[in-house]
Design a protein around this motif. Structure first.
Motif, PDB file in Angstrom:
ATOM      1  N   MET B   1     -43.765  46.246  44.702  1.00 28.99           N
ATOM      2  CA  MET B   1     -42.790  45.691  43.741  1.00 28.99           C
ATOM      3  C   MET B   1     -43.479  45.412  42.395  1.00 28.99           C
ATOM      4  SD  MET B   1     -39.597  44.502  43.584  1.00 28.99           S
ATOM      5  CE  MET B   1     -38.613  43.436  42.581  1.00 28.99           C
ATOM      6  N   SER B   2     -42.845  45.863  41.368  1.00 30.29           N
ATOM      7  CA  SER B   2     -43.422  45.625  40.049  1.00 30.29           C
ATOM      8  C   SER B   2     -43.446  44.132  39.730  1.00 30.29           C
ATOM      9  CB  SER B   2     -42.561  46.352  39.005  1.00 30.29           C
ATOM     10  OG  SER B   2     -42.720  45.741  37.766  1.00 30.29           O
ATOM     11  N   PHE B   5     -40.441  43.681  36.773  1.00 28.34           N
ATOM     12  CA  PHE B   5     -39.031  44.038  36.870  1.00 28.34           C
ATOM     13  C   PHE B   5     -38.569  43.946  38.323  1.00 28.34           C
ATOM     14  CE2 PHE B   5     -41.040  46.754  33.652  1.00 28.34           C
ATOM     15  CZ  PHE B   5     -40.309  46.416  32.533  1.00 28.34           C
ATOM     16  N   VAL B  12     -31.219  46.161  35.989  1.00 27.42           N
ATOM     17  CA  VAL B  12     -32.639  45.848  36.060  1.00 27.42           C
ATOM     18  C   VAL B  12     -32.821  44.527  35.342  1.00 27.42           C
ATOM     19  CG1 VAL B  12     -34.940  46.587  35.408  1.00 27.42           C
ATOM     20  CG2 VAL B  12     -33.197  48.286  35.918  1.00 27.42           C
ATOM     21  N   LYS B  76     -41.751  53.619  14.367  1.00 27.61           N
ATOM     22  CA  LYS B  76     -43.177  53.294  14.462  1.00 27.61           C
ATOM     23  C   LYS B  76     -43.610  52.457  13.252  1.00 27.61           C
ATOM     24  CE  LYS B  76     -46.184  56.556  16.063  1.00 27.61           C
ATOM     25  NZ  LYS B  76     -47.103  57.700  15.896  1.00 27.61           N
ATOM     26  N   PRO B 147     -48.546  45.445  30.524  1.00 25.54           N
ATOM     27  CA  PRO B 147     -49.472  46.440  29.978  1.00 25.54           C
ATOM     28  C   PRO B 147     -48.865  47.380  28.931  1.00 25.54           C
ATOM     29  CG  PRO B 147     -49.684  46.328  32.347  1.00 25.54           C
ATOM     30  CD  PRO B 147     -48.548  45.431  31.989  1.00 25.54           C
ATOM     31  N   HIS B 148     -47.601  47.806  29.158  1.00 27.05           N
ATOM     32  CA  HIS B 148     -47.049  48.785  28.206  1.00 27.05           C
ATOM     33  C   HIS B 148     -46.851  48.171  26.826  1.00 27.05           C
ATOM     34  CE1 HIS B 148     -43.288  46.873  29.459  1.00 27.05           C
ATOM     35  NE2 HIS B 148     -42.711  47.407  28.399  1.00 27.05           N
ATOM     36  N   LYS B 151     -50.353  47.550  25.199  1.00 24.19           N
ATOM     37  CA  LYS B 151     -50.930  48.799  24.672  1.00 24.19           C
ATOM     38  C   LYS B 151     -50.207  49.271  23.426  1.00 24.19           C
ATOM     39  CE  LYS B 151     -53.543  50.627  28.403  1.00 24.19           C
ATOM     40  NZ  LYS B 151     -53.607  51.405  29.609  1.00 24.19           N
ATOM     41  N   GLU B 152     -48.877  49.131  23.442  1.00 24.01           N
ATOM     42  CA  GLU B 152     -48.133  49.588  22.266  1.00 24.01           C
ATOM     43  C   GLU B 152     -48.530  48.770  21.028  1.00 24.01           C
ATOM     44  OE1 GLU B 152     -43.848  49.641  22.559  1.00 24.01           O
ATOM     45  OE2 GLU B 152     -43.672  50.799  20.695  1.00 24.01           O
ATOM     46  N   ARG B 154     -51.322  47.086  20.560  1.00 24.14           N
ATOM     47  CA  ARG B 154     -52.711  47.405  20.204  1.00 24.14           C
ATOM     48  C   ARG B 154     -52.790  48.752  19.469  1.00 24.14           C
ATOM     49  NH1 ARG B 154     -56.476  49.533  24.639  1.00 24.14           N
ATOM     50  NH2 ARG B 154     -55.188  51.293  24.047  1.00 24.14           N
ATOM     51  N   ASN B 155     -52.052  49.761  19.998  1.00 23.65           N
ATOM     52  CA  ASN B 155     -52.109  51.084  19.370  1.00 23.65           C
ATOM     53  C   ASN B 155     -51.500  51.095  17.969  1.00 23.65           C
ATOM     54  OD1 ASN B 155     -53.371  52.018  21.637  1.00 23.65           O
ATOM     55  ND2 ASN B 155     -51.558  52.972  22.525  1.00 23.65           N
ATOM     56  N   LEU B 158     -54.027  49.424  15.732  1.00 24.52           N
ATOM     57  CA  LEU B 158     -55.154  50.334  15.487  1.00 24.52           C
ATOM     58  C   LEU B 158     -54.787  51.427  14.490  1.00 24.52           C
ATOM     59  CD1 LEU B 158     -56.961  51.094  18.869  1.00 24.52           C
ATOM     60  CD2 LEU B 158     -57.995  50.246  16.770  1.00 24.52           C
ATOM     61  N   SER B 159     -53.571  51.972  14.650  1.00 24.11           N
ATOM     62  CA  SER B 159     -53.098  53.023  13.730  1.00 24.11           C
ATOM     63  C   SER B 159     -53.096  52.520  12.299  1.00 24.11           C
ATOM     64  CB  SER B 159     -51.679  53.463  14.082  1.00 24.11           C
ATOM     65  OG  SER B 159     -51.685  54.199  15.247  1.00 24.11           O
ATOM     66  N   LEU B 164     -54.903  55.802  11.401  1.00 24.70           N
ATOM     67  CA  LEU B 164     -54.986  56.950  12.310  1.00 24.70           C
ATOM     68  C   LEU B 164     -53.793  57.905  12.218  1.00 24.70           C
ATOM     69  CD1 LEU B 164     -56.306  55.218  15.587  1.00 24.70           C
ATOM     70  CD2 LEU B 164     -57.628  56.414  13.845  1.00 24.70           C
TER      71      LEU B 164
END
Lengths: 158, 229
Positions: B1-2, B5, B12, B76, B147-148, B151-152, B154-155, B158-159, B164
């Motif tokens: 199980m996540s 969610f 959901v 973005k 995590p998603h 990461k988004e 952070r990315n 970073l961009s 980048l």
């Protein structure tokens, strides 16, 4: 348009980009060939899968970006020795401005980073300095007048 | 199980812990609404804008000025604008003057009339230290996010930070253009900060054709083509 723009790059800049491109391609290969987390529940909802996709899409976007840069890159070539007394792309210039000394490196837009002294050849100051020689004073105005006195010009790799 | 969610028939839903972490995150970033921008504090501006206020207008400027730029991913760009200064919740705001600030008010006023110049080694050191401090702060701020999202964020940061992507490179300049506009607005209202160093910096910094056009407009609108101290 960004996609058709020519990217003027120093030798080091281009090498760095090519190196990053090769590493990211290798990373993408390793991710897609064996490290995909096993998907359970829904592909759309599993956060592990989502985070993996985020990473992969980031890598893919960057790879596409680097491919575009490499395809449209033009290597900055230093002028011949006789012409190195003038400021051109790739020149390192020692200037006196506003009572202080600073060192600029004239680069293309992609490598520009004014916080590190890398000034774009498309910025007003970068444009104004191009073609000038040691001893000359370059005035950049609108709305204030600033004089850049050129002390030294040299061409060397970063 | 996540952990984040669960399914409820056709819907959901987020689970309780997930929502709790989001709430903590929103409370943390909400602090930016009360954090004044350091550059204006140094310049003794009355009621200076907050970091959140800067984020708000930089997002609008990036979106609207970016409309003319083809091939730009607007979603973005907007998300990047929203996250670009989140790290300042923990890292605080930095200015180029920080390492050379005098205690004496007179010396400070005099310093604000110049643009601080550093040698190559100092420039590199300052940039690396700022990057490390802000990355650590962003990691701390987003550590409990799923995590998603982590990461988004952070990315996107970073961009922007490293330029980048086309969006990152454009926003680096749109962000500073907002800052520049605010400096001009304060100058018109309070006759400070001194504008000489701002124009000096701007003409070395901006190179995006669209933003250079905008800079020309600022010159006309704020100085009417004439320079007044």
């Amino acid at each position: 348009m960004e996609q058709e723009k020519k990217f003027y790059l120093t030798k080091e800049g281009l090498e760095k980009i090519k190196k990053e491109y090769e590493s990211l391609k290798a990373l993408k290969f390793s991710k897609t060939s064996g490290e995909i987390p096993k998907i359970w529940h829904s592909e759309d909802l599993n956060p592990e899968y989502l985070s993996f996709q985020e990473d992969l899409s980031f890598i893919e976007t960057r790879i596409t970006e680097l491919e575009n840069i490499i395809k449209n890159s033009e290597l900055i070539k230093f002028p011949s020795k006789e012409k190195q007394h003038k400021i051109g792309l790739g020149a390192k210039v020692l200037v006196q401005v506003d009572g202080q000394t600073d060192e600029f490196f004239i680069v293309g837009s992609l490598e520009a980073n004014p916080s590190l002294g890398k000034i774009s050849n498309e910025s007003p100051v970068g444009r104004a300095l191009l073609g000038h020689r040691v001893g000359e004073e370059v005035m950049v105005s609108s709305p204030i007048k600033t004089i850049y006195k050129i002390r030294k010009i040299k061409y060397k790799n970063i | 199980m996540s952990p984040f969610f669960y399914f409820d028939q056709n819907y959901v839903k987020f689970n309780y812990n997930y929502m709790k972490e989001l709430l903590k995150f929103f409370i943390e970033v909400g602090k930016l609404k009360k954090m004044p921008r350091r550059g204006w504090v140094i310049n003794q501006i009355k009621n200076p804008e907050s970091i959140a206020e800067h984020i708000f207008r930089s997002a609008l400027m990036a979106w609207i000025l970016g409309e003319k730029k083809r091939g730009m991913n607007k979603e973005k760009l907007l998300k990047m604008a929203l996250v670009h200064d989140l790290c300042e919740v923990h890292a605080g705001d930095t200015t180029p003057y920080d390492s050379v600030l005098p205690r004496n008010k007179k010396a400070l006023r005099s310093l604000m009339k110049t643009w601080p110049r550093f040698n190559e080694k100092e420039k590199k050191k300052k940039l690396q230290e700022k990057y490390k401090k802000e990355k650590k702060a962003l990691d701390k701020l987003t550590s409990k996010l799923p995590p998603h999202l982590k990461k988004e964020i952070r990315n996107l940061w970073l961009s922007y930070e490293k330029g980048l992507t086309p969006e990152g490179r454009f926003f680096q300049q749109a962000d500073r253009m907002e800052n520049f506009l605010q400096a001009l607005e304060y100058w018109r209202k309070y006759k400070k900060p001194p504008l000489s160093p701002w124009w000096l910096w701007a003409r070395e910094f901006f190179d995006d054709p669209l933003l250079l056009e905008f800079m020309g407009l600022l010159d006309k609108e704020f100085h009417k083509g004439r320079w007044r101290k």
